[in-house]
Scaffold this active site. Structure first.
Site, PDB file in Angstrom:
ATOM      1  N   HIS A  58       0.861  -1.184   0.000  1.00 40.59           N
ATOM      2  CA  HIS A  58       0.000   0.000   0.000  1.00 40.59           C
ATOM      3  C   HIS A  58       0.896   1.232   0.000  1.00 40.59           C
ATOM      4  O   HIS A  58       2.037   1.192   0.470  1.00 40.59           O
ATOM      5  CB  HIS A  58      -0.888   0.018   1.238  1.00 40.59           C
ATOM      6  CG  HIS A  58      -1.968  -1.013   1.230  1.00 40.59           C
ATOM      7  ND1 HIS A  58      -3.147  -0.844   1.933  1.00 40.59           N
ATOM      8  CD2 HIS A  58      -2.065  -2.219   0.618  1.00 40.59           C
ATOM      9  CE1 HIS A  58      -3.926  -1.905   1.743  1.00 40.59           C
ATOM     10  NE2 HIS A  58      -3.282  -2.753   0.959  1.00 40.59           N
ATOM     11  N   GLU A  60       1.032   3.870   1.820  1.00 36.62           N
ATOM     12  CA  GLU A  60       1.551   4.270   3.128  1.00 36.62           C
ATOM     13  C   GLU A  60       2.722   3.397   3.558  1.00 36.62           C
ATOM     14  O   GLU A  60       3.736   3.895   4.065  1.00 36.62           O
ATOM     15  CB  GLU A  60       0.446   4.175   4.204  1.00 36.62           C
ATOM     16  CG  GLU A  60      -0.740   5.043   3.942  1.00 36.62           C
ATOM     17  CD  GLU A  60      -1.889   4.312   3.246  1.00 36.62           C
ATOM     18  OE1 GLU A  60      -3.050   4.598   3.572  1.00 36.62           O
ATOM     19  OE2 GLU A  60      -1.623   3.459   2.361  1.00 36.62           O
ATOM     20  N   CYS A 100      -6.206   2.235   5.714  1.00 33.62           N
ATOM     21  CA  CYS A 100      -6.912   1.021   6.112  1.00 33.62           C
ATOM     22  C   CYS A 100      -6.354   0.548   7.457  1.00 33.62           C
ATOM     23  O   CYS A 100      -5.420   1.138   8.001  1.00 33.62           O
ATOM     24  CB  CYS A 100      -6.730  -0.062   5.049  1.00 33.62           C
ATOM     25  SG  CYS A 100      -5.040  -0.718   4.956  1.00 33.62           S
ATOM     26  N   CYS A 103      -2.521  -0.278   7.334  1.00 37.19           N
ATOM     27  CA  CYS A 103      -1.693   0.926   7.264  1.00 37.19           C
ATOM     28  C   CYS A 103      -1.770   1.722   8.562  1.00 37.19           C
ATOM     29  O   CYS A 103      -0.763   2.261   9.021  1.00 37.19           O
ATOM     30  CB  CYS A 103      -2.102   1.775   6.071  1.00 37.19           C
ATOM     31  SG  CYS A 103      -1.735   0.943   4.499  1.00 37.19           S
TER      32      CYS A 103
END
Length: 166
Positions: A58, A60, A100, A103
């Site tokens: 992801h 992040e 999410c 993260c």
């Protein structure tokens, strides 16, 4: 001195540029940057799940890994005495979509004190919409959250992407 709101907007432009780069690999267009206490970008990332085949890639996580590596290199080189590289204290994570749960957990564990995000994620967000991991009082670290920065632009990028995949 640049007002905080203008600074967050400028940082979001960097995250949006990363998000647009994710389109090159047909990844969901989410971008992130980690900004140090002096305003220097320490790490940047975009979703790379499709490009790398890594479900944890992801935006992040990619940005956090890059920032931690950069701080670690500085510590080893003696440029940041006492730093261990993985604690991103005094940094700010800027991301185009609400983090999410995975993260948000990484943000807490990296000790990032501030998160700025653009669009809310009503299906999987963990910074106030579905969950609020970043401000969970039972955890050992809490995060300041600045939501809705350039929300329309961030949301439009995602809506356009998903409209083209339906």
């Amino acid at each position: 001195m640049v007002p905080a709101e203008a600074q967050r907007s400028a940082w979001m432009e960097l995250a949006l540029a990363e998000a647009r780069r994710a389109l090159e690999t047909e990844d969901v267009p989410i971008g992130a940057v980690v900004v140090g206490p002096d305003g220097t970008v320490l790490g940047s990332g975009r979703n790379e799940r499709e490009a790398s085949g890594d479900p944890t890639a992801h935006a992040e996580v990619v940005a956090i890994r890059q920032a931690a590596a950069r701080l670690r290199e500085s510590a080893v080189a003696g440029e940041a005495p006492g730093g261990d590289g993985w604690r991103l204290a005094d940094c700010t994570l800027v991301v185009t979509l609400e983090p999410c749960a995975m993260c948000a957990g990484a943000i807490v564990l990296a000790r990032i004190p501030r998160v700025v995000f653009g669009a809310w994620d009503e299906k999987a967000g963990a910074a106030g919409s579905v969950f609020d991991v970043l401000r969970e009082r039972r955890l050992n670290h809490w995060v300041e959250v600045y939501a809705g920065v350039r929300e329309d632009e961030c949301g439009a990028l995602l809506r356009d992407f998903f409209a083209g995949h339906r």
